[in-house]
Design an enzyme around this catalytic site. Structure first.
Site, PDB file in Angstrom:
ATOM      1  N   GLU A 169     130.122   7.138 -28.112  1.00  0.00           N
ATOM      2  CA  GLU A 169     129.100   6.240 -27.557  1.00  0.00           C
ATOM      3  C   GLU A 169     127.939   6.868 -26.981  1.00  0.00           C
ATOM      4  OE1 GLU A 169     131.859   2.501 -26.111  1.00  0.00           O
ATOM      5  OE2 GLU A 169     132.121   4.364 -24.929  1.00  0.00           O
ATOM      6  N   HIS A 213     129.515   9.539 -24.776  1.00  0.00           N
ATOM      7  CA  HIS A 213     131.133   9.591 -24.605  1.00  0.00           C
ATOM      8  C   HIS A 213     131.804   9.665 -25.586  1.00  0.00           C
ATOM      9  CE1 HIS A 213     134.542   6.625 -23.451  1.00  0.00           C
ATOM     10  NE2 HIS A 213     134.615   7.594 -23.284  1.00  0.00           N
ATOM     11  N   SER A 229     133.564   8.297 -18.560  1.00  0.00           N
ATOM     12  CA  SER A 229     134.112   6.984 -19.423  1.00  0.00           C
ATOM     13  C   SER A 229     134.239   5.926 -18.316  1.00  0.00           C
ATOM     14  CB  SER A 229     135.594   7.254 -19.919  1.00  0.00           C
ATOM     15  OG  SER A 229     136.286   7.732 -18.851  1.00  0.00           O
ATOM     16  N   ASN A 246     135.635   0.341 -23.832  1.00  0.00           N
ATOM     17  CA  ASN A 246     136.694   0.199 -22.484  1.00  0.00           C
ATOM     18  C   ASN A 246     136.089  -1.424 -22.229  1.00  0.00           C
ATOM     19  OD1 ASN A 246     138.276   2.240 -22.572  1.00  0.00           O
ATOM     20  ND2 ASN A 246     136.660   3.651 -21.602  1.00  0.00           N
TER      21      ASN A 246
END
Length: 505
Positions: free
Chosen positions: A156, A144, A123, A194
């Site tokens: 992802e 991810h 991540s 993120n």
């Protein structure tokens, strides 16, 4: 390129919470699954834990007993990496250290077949850097998952610099065949979620650091006005302050300390003090048994104004005019070009926050952005020490007459919801312009990955082409550090429909 055949074995290396979750997803989808962990006996323990979760799915009638038994028969702990030789996909979920991951994939490359897909669940690390250790990085991708992997739909699918299109496509289709919602993403710090989610935390912390409002009030405004499921302070207490700050710091450093991603000093102090959130019993809030949750600051009851004068249509807050009339408060319309404000009987003005501050004007109360002014249960107001108390009382009474709780915060430009949403929209436009992902995938990722009420582009369309740019441009004037400087992508978006004839000078 199609998804992996269900007869193809899938391996998961690393048997922590995420590794077990990914293994369960592949297993329930129908694959034979191999579990490997360097710690002796850990893979067997993980297999038993997954088996217990399958039992609970049967109890909840989400899985039949026959399917559970078949899945258990397909789940095999492995004692050595060599036992993964026939796998068609190996997903790594080990320690977030580049050297550890690179060494693992170097070893795997000498074991599995050349057509085996290799994937990392990192991540925070660069997929390109992890795959850079391989002789054939074209078959290496990022997958991810979000925790808990069996429940959260988003995956992802990250293409590193050297990832082949066929490998990324196969990974994407496989995730979709597993019942997940994949989004395609280039290898950029933070990927989609993120990266674009940083302002949700950063702006809440910035308002707190500026003593604009306390955590309980900021959280309440984000939930009850912004429509977010949780506020930034309660969410980071749930995630873990150390984990959240680590992700922020990683993204900041990966972008060469770009000021837009600067970590919060207040959060750093929280981590240094060991107050990491729920897991330690104390973070922004006290989570110990018997501790009382602080209440948001809520204004005392005030009388509504006898009338209001509407100058303009209030832009994104235009729904307020109908609500005011429904509450029985007369609205007098004034023909005012470009007007976006309400004038109160005191002579003071009530204005949707625009990135400026109340202290700059004679008698202005700002109100914050709401996802839906009809459904919002709380509205934040902002005033300066020079604002007339009568004007503030009338503004407070107006929103209370609409059935809203009112929180009066400090004279913070952009307030709480508006500055947060504007910055999320800006980062989203910037990501598309730089080829990180499509608008559709970004909206999907932010709704599914962090439960935003709207994707950034959905929000942008609702607020209007120019709104985010104008608010950030005004914020940038008041904080010229660069944190709020609108991206070139947002500038282009804001002015794209404003084409004028003529030549550049």
């Amino acid at each position: 390129m199609t998804a992996l055949d269900l007869s193809s074995p899938v391996a998961v290396v690393g048997t922590g919470t995420m590794g077990q979750g990914i293994a369960q997803v592949a297993l329930v989808a129908g694959h034979p699954v191999r579990l490997y962990d360097t710690a002796p006996g850990r893979a067997r323990q993980a297999a038993d834990a997954i088996g217990a979760r399958l039992d609970r799915l049967v109890e909840k009638e989400r899985l039949t007993g026959a399917d559970r038994d078949a899945a258990r028969a397909r789940l095999l702990p492995a004692e050595t990496l060599a036992e993964l030789a026939d796998c068609a996909l190996v997903v790594e979920a080990v320690l977030e250290r580049l050297d550890v991951k690179q060494e693992l994939f170097r070893e795997l490359e000498g074991i599995v077949d050349d057509d085996c897909l290799l994937a990392t669940n990192t991540s925070s690390l660069s997929v390109t850097a992890v795959g850079g250790a391989l002789r054939a990085p074209g078959r290496f991708v990022g997958l991810h998952f979000f925790n808990p992997a069996p429940l959260l739909p988003l995956v992802e699918v990250v293409s590193g610099f050297a990832t082949d299109v066929t490998s990324a496509t196969r990974a994407y289709e496989t995730a979709r065949a597993w019942g997940k919602t994949p989004v395609a993403c280039a290898d950029t710090p933070g990927f989609i979620v993120n990266r674009i989610a940083r302002p949700f935390y950063a702006e809440a912390f910035a308002v707190y650091e500026a003593q604009g409002a306390d955590p309980a009030t900021i959280d309440a405004v984000l939930r009850e006005s912004g429509g977010f499921r949780m506020g930034a302070f309660e969410l980071t207490d749930l995630i873990g302050q150390d984990v959240n700050e680590s992700v922020t710091r990683s993204v900041w450093q990966s972008f060469f300390q770009d000021v837009r991603f600067t970590p919060s000093l207040a959060q750093r102090r929280l981590v240094e003090s060991g107050r990491l959130g729920r897991k330690t019993g104390h973070g922004w809030y006290d989570h110990q048994d018997g501790a009382e949750r602080p209440e948001p600051d809520t204004a005392e009851k005030r009388q509504p104004p006898a009338y209001v004068v509407a100058e303009g249509d209030l832009g994104p807050a235009s729904d307020l005019l109908a609500l005011i009339r429904e509450a029985g408060i007369p609205v007098r319309d004034e023909d005012e070009d470009n007007g976006t404000r309400l004038v109160l009987p005191s002579g003071g003005q009530l204005v949707l926050t625009d990135g400026q501050t109340s202290v700059e004007f004679r008698d202005v109360v700002y109100f914050d952005l709401a996802l839906d002014y009809r459904k919002a249960t709380r509205i934040a107001l902002s005033a300066s020490q020079d604002t007339s108390q009568q004007t503030l009382a009338e503004a407070t009474g107006l929103f209370q007459a609409l059935g809203k709780d009112v929180s009066v915060i400090g004279d913070v430009p952009g307030m709480i919801v508006a500055r947060t949403v504007a910055r999320i929209i800006d980062l989203a436009h910037d990501a598309v312009a730089k080829g990180v992902a499509t608008e559709e995938d970004i909206d999907t990722a932010m709704r599914l990955g962090v439960n935003y009420p709207l994707g950034p582009f959905e929000w942008s369309r609702r607020l209007g082409r120019y709104w985010s740019y104008a608010l950030l441009d005004d914020l940038h004037v008041r904080d010229p550090s660069g944190r709020y400087a609108p991206s070139l992508a947002l500038y282009r978006h804001a002015h794209a429909s404003d084409k004028r004839e003529g030549t550049a000078s």
